[in-house]
Scaffold this active site. Structure first.
Site, PDB file in Angstrom:
ATOM      1  N   ASP A  52      61.911  56.035  68.693  1.00 30.07           N
ATOM      2  CA  ASP A  52      61.049  55.515  68.096  1.00 30.07           C
ATOM      3  C   ASP A  52      61.312  55.120  66.814  1.00 30.07           C
ATOM      4  O   ASP A  52      62.005  54.820  65.926  1.00 30.07           O
ATOM      5  CB  ASP A  52      59.458  55.205  67.958  1.00 30.07           C
ATOM      6  CG  ASP A  52      58.863  56.688  67.262  1.00 30.07           C
ATOM      7  OD1 ASP A  52      59.781  57.699  66.746  1.00 30.07           O
ATOM      8  OD2 ASP A  52      57.727  56.556  67.525  1.00 30.07           O
ATOM      9  N   SER A  53      62.717  56.187  66.599  1.00 27.01           N
ATOM     10  CA  SER A  53      63.391  56.625  64.633  1.00 27.01           C
ATOM     11  C   SER A  53      64.547  55.501  65.046  1.00 27.01           C
ATOM     12  O   SER A  53      65.139  54.985  64.113  1.00 27.01           O
ATOM     13  CB  SER A  53      63.869  57.648  64.487  1.00 27.01           C
ATOM     14  OG  SER A  53      64.727  58.354  65.891  1.00 27.01           O
ATOM     15  N   ASP A  91      60.401  57.124  73.942  1.00 25.36           N
ATOM     16  CA  ASP A  91      59.888  57.216  73.201  1.00 25.36           C
ATOM     17  C   ASP A  91      58.182  56.197  73.547  1.00 25.36           C
ATOM     18  O   ASP A  91      58.745  55.306  73.510  1.00 25.36           O
ATOM     19  CB  ASP A  91      59.743  57.246  72.095  1.00 25.36           C
ATOM     20  CG  ASP A  91      59.840  58.858  71.176  1.00 25.36           C
ATOM     21  OD1 ASP A  91      59.246  60.024  71.847  1.00 25.36           O
ATOM     22  OD2 ASP A  91      60.763  58.787  69.671  1.00 25.36           O
ATOM     23  N   LYS A 121      57.782  59.678  76.134  1.00 24.55           N
ATOM     24  CA  LYS A 121      56.712  61.268  75.654  1.00 24.55           C
ATOM     25  C   LYS A 121      56.417  60.772  74.148  1.00 24.55           C
ATOM     26  O   LYS A 121      56.420  59.388  73.866  1.00 24.55           O
ATOM     27  CB  LYS A 121      58.160  61.562  74.168  1.00 24.55           C
ATOM     28  CG  LYS A 121      57.904  62.601  73.294  1.00 24.55           C
ATOM     29  CD  LYS A 121      58.699  63.264  71.947  1.00 24.55           C
ATOM     30  CE  LYS A 121      59.235  62.335  70.980  1.00 24.55           C
ATOM     31  NZ  LYS A 121      58.323  62.364  70.436  1.00 24.55           N
ATOM     32  N   GLU A 123      53.296  61.152  70.747  1.00 18.48           N
ATOM     33  CA  GLU A 123      52.464  61.935  69.788  1.00 18.48           C
ATOM     34  C   GLU A 123      50.699  62.384  69.404  1.00 18.48           C
ATOM     35  O   GLU A 123      49.995  61.263  70.660  1.00 18.48           O
ATOM     36  CB  GLU A 123      52.835  61.579  68.783  1.00 18.48           C
ATOM     37  CG  GLU A 123      53.920  61.057  67.834  1.00 18.48           C
ATOM     38  CD  GLU A 123      54.635  60.557  66.854  1.00 18.48           C
ATOM     39  OE1 GLU A 123      55.292  60.374  67.012  1.00 18.48           O
ATOM     40  OE2 GLU A 123      53.027  60.505  66.263  1.00 18.48           O
ATOM     41  N   GLU A 190      57.314  69.454  65.327  1.00 19.51           N
ATOM     42  CA  GLU A 190      58.012  68.783  63.904  1.00 19.51           C
ATOM     43  C   GLU A 190      57.176  68.991  62.620  1.00 19.51           C
ATOM     44  O   GLU A 190      56.623  69.068  62.611  1.00 19.51           O
ATOM     45  CB  GLU A 190      57.899  67.264  63.852  1.00 19.51           C
ATOM     46  CG  GLU A 190      58.766  66.566  62.598  1.00 19.51           C
ATOM     47  CD  GLU A 190      58.925  65.115  62.589  1.00 19.51           C
ATOM     48  OE1 GLU A 190      59.700  64.738  62.370  1.00 19.51           O
ATOM     49  OE2 GLU A 190      58.510  64.660  63.804  1.00 19.51           O
TER      50      GLU A 190
END
Length: 272
Positions: A52-53, A91, A121, A123, A190
């Site tokens: 999602d970066s 993501d 993925k 979070e 991270e």
């Protein structure tokens, strides 16, 4: 000790577990489009993260929050078409899984069906446990993500190192174990202290991939545009720039513009 690298025709979630058991480090980079993914895959990178970066790198947003599920599917589809060897992890974007496990499952299914991605993925720790269970029950591989979780930036208020204090470090250890027990095939850590990250990696049987988490984990991930030096205002301690493409590309563009204006391009050999 590390052993000789094994060649995989296609890297799978099982491959990553085998790499950890052999002591072979896992390489992971981001990609958001076909051309970049083709180069990354061809270089032998084990895992391609459609992160999602993309919200920052591709769209210019300040945070990862604005990117949508439809946009992530578009980026992931482009990457999957290029990846012949690497495992493609996609993501789940902010807002597509946090509030409702059923919504999380729908989002994950859309990514898998519409993009062809190999895994997703997300979070978080125990707060997203039910979402993870639903996704895994549908047969979709899940990679966890703890430590600094960029989708929670407004909760933290800063991108500083996480889990420096004992209470937060203990929660991270508990969440990591929970993610493994729930069935996640790997975990990203991270911006956490290197000692803590190593403790987590050594305590788990699933691979732990770090970004700003030291050398004691099972693999490393970086944003490709950062490690190539295409971005130049982002300078965290953990980032190693392997090229200075910002300077090289700027020079090339300036030379092209000058050649066009001086009528040096195209020359006689560059015409039909």
């Amino acid at each position: 000790m590390s052993t000789a690298k094994k060649e995989y025709k296609r890297v799978t979630v099982k491959s990553l577990t085998e790499m950890k058991s052999r002591g072979e480090k896992i390489s992971m980079l981001t990609a958001y489009d076909y051309t970049m993914a083709q180069i990354v895959d061809g270089a032998g990178i084990d895992v391609i993260l459609v992160g999602d970066s993309a919200s920052n790198v591709m769209a210019g947003h300040e945070t990862t929050l604005p990117i949508t599920l439809d946009q992530m599917i578009y980026h992931a589809s482009s990457v999957v078409r290029a990846a012949n060897r690497a495992l493609v992890v996609v993501d789940l974007p902010f807002g597509s899984y946090q509030s409702d496990p059923k919504e999380a499952l729908r989002s994950a299914i859309r990514i898998m069906k519409e993009s062809g991605g190999h895994s997703i993925k997300l979070e978080g720790g125990k707060e997203v446990k039910e979402s993870i269970k639903r996704i895994l029950n549908a047969g979709i591989p899940v990679m966890g993500h703890l430590g600094l979780t960029p989708q929670s930036i407004y909760k933290f208020g800063t991108y500083t190192v996480r889990a420096k204090e004992e209470e937060e470090a203990q929660k991270l250890k508990e969440d990591a174990l929970m993610l493994q027990k729930a069935g996640c095939f790997a975990l990203v850590l991270e911006k956490v202290p290197a000692k803590l990250a190593q403790e987590v990696a050594e305590s788990l049987t699933i691979p732990v991939i770090g970004i700003g988490a030291g050398a004691g984990v099972d693999g490393q991930v970086l944003v490709t545009h950062d490690m190539l030096g295409m971005t130049h205002e982002f300078n965290p301690r953990f980032l190693r720039r392997y090229l200075d493409m910002h300077t090289e590309m700027t020079s090339a563009f300036e030379k092209y513009s000058a050649d066009v204006k001086s009528q040096d391009f195209p020359n006689e050999d560059e015409q039909y």
